[in-house]
Design an enzyme around this catalytic site. Structure first.
Site, PDB file in Angstrom:
ATOM      1  N   TYR A 135       1.003  -0.934   0.471  1.00  0.00           N
ATOM      2  CA  TYR A 135       0.527  -0.312  -0.267  1.00  0.00           C
ATOM      3  C   TYR A 135       1.267   0.989   0.220  1.00  0.00           C
ATOM      4  O   TYR A 135       2.274   1.453   1.191  1.00  0.00           O
ATOM      5  CB  TYR A 135      -0.877  -0.136   1.427  1.00  0.00           C
ATOM      6  CG  TYR A 135      -1.476  -0.728   1.123  1.00  0.00           C
ATOM      7  CD1 TYR A 135      -3.028  -0.286  -0.100  1.00  0.00           C
ATOM      8  CD2 TYR A 135      -2.085  -1.743   2.132  1.00  0.00           C
ATOM      9  CE1 TYR A 135      -3.839  -1.495   0.225  1.00  0.00           C
ATOM     10  CE2 TYR A 135      -3.908  -2.505   2.225  1.00  0.00           C
ATOM     11  CZ  TYR A 135      -4.042  -2.053   0.653  1.00  0.00           C
ATOM     12  OH  TYR A 135      -6.038  -2.995   1.091  1.00  0.00           O
ATOM     13  N   HIS A 155     -11.250  -6.418  -5.755  1.00  0.00           N
ATOM     14  CA  HIS A 155     -10.614  -6.277  -4.203  1.00  0.00           C
ATOM     15  C   HIS A 155     -11.568  -7.164  -3.461  1.00  0.00           C
ATOM     16  O   HIS A 155     -12.227  -7.029  -2.223  1.00  0.00           O
ATOM     17  CB  HIS A 155     -10.482  -4.897  -3.593  1.00  0.00           C
ATOM     18  CG  HIS A 155      -9.451  -5.213  -1.877  1.00  0.00           C
ATOM     19  ND1 HIS A 155      -8.053  -4.363  -2.293  1.00  0.00           N
ATOM     20  CD2 HIS A 155      -9.373  -4.910  -1.066  1.00  0.00           C
ATOM     21  CE1 HIS A 155      -8.107  -3.970  -1.236  1.00  0.00           C
ATOM     22  NE2 HIS A 155      -8.460  -4.615  -0.397  1.00  0.00           N
ATOM     23  N   ASP A 185      -6.606  -0.067  -6.122  1.00  0.00           N
ATOM     24  CA  ASP A 185      -8.722  -0.390  -6.129  1.00  0.00           C
ATOM     25  C   ASP A 185      -8.614   0.486  -4.727  1.00  0.00           C
ATOM     26  O   ASP A 185      -9.979   0.158  -4.237  1.00  0.00           O
ATOM     27  CB  ASP A 185      -8.928  -1.460  -6.095  1.00  0.00           C
ATOM     28  CG  ASP A 185      -8.619  -2.514  -5.922  1.00  0.00           C
ATOM     29  OD1 ASP A 185      -7.695  -2.571  -4.928  1.00  0.00           O
ATOM     30  OD2 ASP A 185      -9.224  -3.607  -6.062  1.00  0.00           O
TER      31      ASP A 185
END
Lengths: 350, 350, 350, 350
Positions: B127, B248, B155
């Site tokens: 991330y 996701h 996403d």
């Protein structure tokens, strides 16, 4: 958003007949269900790696900036839901900056609505009456109290077949009145909505009447209840500023196309200068985002506002509008569309 | 494979809030369901009379031979499932030769994961944080401990709306920590994942950042969360080695296309040199075979590994991966495809 | 026909494990269900005002007139259903003139089946064994006892994943034997079907082996388990007399196309000289008529015959075949197709 | 309309076997269900701003003005429903101006029906019997008593498979008779409808017989049971005045196309001079409007009339017809179609 808890509370507080009046649709309620299902059938194609550090869901309606494309749809008799009535929902709309569309069939007068939200954006939903003088009077009152546009409902020349209301023998409760039109209600038609509709409303309205209506006070005119591209074009041709794709919340012809499907037919064929709106079955900010992607400029929300109003009065209605707007912002973020201009048709799978 | 018994055991052992965190999706969980359904909607066209006396499901990922195209998807907080945590699932992956993708949001540090499976193939899911220094630090740690590629999740600029977690008030349990990023967790944000995400993660990431990321330590870069052919092409253009088709796990935009449908859009349009992966709803070796037939090089499996981990720790996770791989081999045998190169698009009906 | 009462009786008499072995399919049983559903999805376009005063459902199979296009599909171990076993179902077939396809995995030998129905039409379903001598021996025995064609099953290089059987620990009961192959059964593999399959059957079969098989005794050869037009053509090219569209009753690859869909792909593309058959999910004479309309020459029925056999032995099996044939005649009457030649593709909506 | 209460009352009054005879369809009742579902699947595209101040649902059938396009379909044995029988339903039809189609298999004679509604429009549904003299006799009786057209049923050369009736052992109750054909009923065939059908009805009817039938008394001839455009054209070619799209209420070939789908195939391909009718699954005025929009001139309603008759005799049947007609008028109003000529195909989405 998750409306179930609100709906449950609304049902409890309103009682079944009033609840049924709001929640129900025509005949087998197929279009009612299809309106919601059609949003759910859409498949979205989110974009990635766009800068969505700052998302702005504000837009321009009728050439005037407005903080949200979410609007309060005109629905009848808000005091069925809560004593706050239309004043409550109008104040809720004003609080979040949403355009409030006041209904002819309101339980509080358009003047009283104007008083409670004087600076807020308000449009007036007009039922054209057989009595044209009375129609003119309604338009005058709307113009005089700051309503900035007329929304003429054209999909209800007669009421649809509402089995719930028939079964419940639903009538306007004695302590409520149709505040905008009470002068014209005969005492013996009482609270029977259908009788009022049949007696008072004009089923002979045509495209030719639109110019007359627009000219009355020079208010922009929207035609609500359009489901076909040819009709949409004819409305604009006849002088309307725009159309609202609607099937009256599934309450008129059961089997009518969902508003999503109608929007997809109309949007690519409508004059660029005309404004396009949609209502029907919108229950989430994601659906609002999809509607904008498909070409709507604004999205009208009806029943959810009523559930919020029923559950918590003005604050309850405001909470619904706020949550929907926050969902819209989140959807825009996740779709890679930082502004409403970025909500383009490619976000929806064909 | 038949996951129901595992899921039942996992639910029992994890407790409802942690179970819900893993099992749930966004809003009405339509995309969550559609991910699985989309594999089931595919219709396969097995070939006959090919010599399938010996079937080989090994493949090449990032130019390196690997015994299985099945990979462990990056999912957060494996210690929610079992005390073995990420070390358990990484060791399970190593045991069957599956690439393990470690998550930024892990409950055990990437160093500890590296220690438990030193020779195994490991990629690191990143991330990107608002704090670019911290981002660089994560990449350094991954490179230094033998992670061979970066998987950048794109996403999730903000978290999706997870009603289950809201209803449960789900937070990171007190005895767990986000081991890779703990330094940056304020004490007052506590276990609230969403707050951490909002505060720490970068929503302003764009294609321009990919080159910077790839150059940090010269690790191959995969972009995870791509659902469109244009975005996939743009990722490759910007320097990515490949993309992972993902929504996701149905946890971000409810209504997003299933990963099967996205894979079918992207695969025929992607540069031959780019590597294509997919996750979402894969629950059987037959689905893995179908994914490869449709153009995926590797298939990431998330929740099933967690169910296995929850039910039996490292061994449970390994059992799931083993069974999926055996199912894949059987599917290849029955489809008349003795090698992964034989898994061509004609095996799936149009 | 209404099989529910028969199925209920069969379940009761056979016991759950044997019943499950017959009724079940692979994995999630999607193809199993889809086989039946696909016939039900077909929409028929009956003709009117054809003279259907006399309807004739007889046909020609392998250049020989036969009273019905309905055939008994090869299924394993009929004595699981009833002590009459394969002799019972073969005699039932003979009684109504249906071709009986005896299975390699029978619980009564092909010789004993030949004895009970000496003049009747019989084909032999062959599993090619790793031991080619044993394969040759089976073909010899079939030819020597009057079986007129070989049906080579090619969709089972390994068994499918049958969860019911795994859960039940299903094995061949001790009092039954695989009468055609017992010599090759090791005592320790016992009744475990899958072990036998893995050990004995040839997964390396290719199109090149078909010519060898056909030449062994110069019997016409049908390839069973074909689901694609290219494979069907390759079978004919390699010397087969025809193909049987089948997915092994949904017992091999879960997700395989339904046999209806495969038939619709293959029929218009197959050489006119080749014979085309279909099985899978046929439960009514109307489905048989539809299959013929779509291009099948004969239709193999498996489980319904077993339900009949379980419920009433030989007579029960005959009753099922008789009822299906009567339904076929009625369907032809109502479709305006007095002969099988009149069953043309236009009877099925596209 | 909401038929559920009527159906419930009908079931109670008629008893299960008679109720099942009316309500049921062939085999799995797929076509029965699909007939209704197909109307519900249609999506309508209402027009707005047409002058619908006055709506007129009257039409012209066989060149004669008639107040409604709704007709009473020929169904057998009305006295199963109510002692009023066919006289009751004919009188109900006369009361609302609907054409009544009397059935050959009536429990009251066509003469008695003529007596009770002498001035009303009546057509006669004819089963052509093997005994051509008897057929001629029926036609003579119909012509002599003022039936103005023949409706020849061609989709029932043999009865369909009705499992309900088989399970119930349904027979004509002893106190009822097939009043039009009693002379030809053997005492030993008793009330068994199927035996009568098999013995008496002509399965050898062809297009060539239509001219003979039309010439018998020079009555206009409609062919009922047509589901294909080629057959419809052949009927007109052979001298019919029109065709009735019908699958016998789903009682013949299970799997036959719904009448909506057949109507959509036939209407655009039929000679302008021919009259097109439809029955099957029509349960609302909206469906009637849709049928007319799709090209039907008249719409025959069967079971709903029987439920009305069962629930309230003649008045009950009249109430059903009245409500359907009012629903039709309302649907026309809401669709923006003030006359039946305005019901054009664009009102139904493709």
């Amino acid at each position: 958003m998750d409306l179930e808890p609100l709906v449950a509370r609304a049902r409890e507080r309103m009682g079944q007949p009033a609840f049924d009046y709001i929640v129900g649709g025509a005949e087998d309620e197929r279009t009612l269900r299809d309106n919601e299902d059609a949003w759910h059938r859409l498949r979205l194609r989110p974009r990635v790696l766009r800068d969505v550090g700052s998302v702005d869901a504000s837009t321009t309606l009728l050439d005037r900036a407005t903080p949200t494309p979410i609007m309060v749809a005109p629905t009848a008799m808000h005091r069925l839901a809560h004593v706050d009535g239309e004043q409550g929902s109008a104040a809720a709309a004003a609080q979040v900056g949403a355009v409030f569309v006041a209904a002819t069939m309101a339980t509080q007068s358009l003047e009283s609505v104007a008083r409670v939200a004087p600076g807020a954006r308000r449009w007036f939903q007009l039922y054209v009456h057989r009595d044209r003088g009375m129609t003119r009077d309604l338009v005058d009152r709307a113009a005089d109290t700051g309503f900035e546009a007329l929304v003429v409902t054209v999909d209800a020349p007669v009421p649809g077949i509402r089995r719930r209301d028939r079964a419940n023998g639903f009538e306007l409760p004695e302590d409520l009145e149709l505040a905008n039109v009470r002068a014209s209600l005969n005492s013996d038609s009482g609270g029977a909505m259908d009788e009022y509709s049949d007696a008072a409303l004009e089923p002979g309205l045509t495209f030719d009447d639109l110019a007359w209506l627009a000219a009355l006070r020079d208010l922009p005119l929207f035609v609500k209840g359009v489901l076909r591209a040819d009709d949409a074009a004819a409305c604009i041709e006849a002088g309307a500023s725009g159309v609202i794709v609607s099937n009256h919340g599934g309450r008129q012809v059961d089997g009518a196309v969902s508003t999503v499907d109608a929007l997809r037919e109309i949007a690519p064929r409508l004059d660029a200068g005309a404004e396009l709106y949609v209502d029907g079955g919108v229950r989430s900010g994601t659906a609002v985002a999809a509607a904008l992607a498909l070409g709507a400029r604004g999205v009208l929300v009806g029943r959810p506002v009523i559930w919020g109003l029923a559950a918590g009065g003005r604050d309850g209605a405001a909470a619904v509008l706020t949550e929907l707007h926050e969902e819209l912002e989140r959807a825009m973020t996740l779709l890679g569309a930082p502004t409403v201009a970025d909500l383009s048709p490619d976000l929806v799978a064909t």
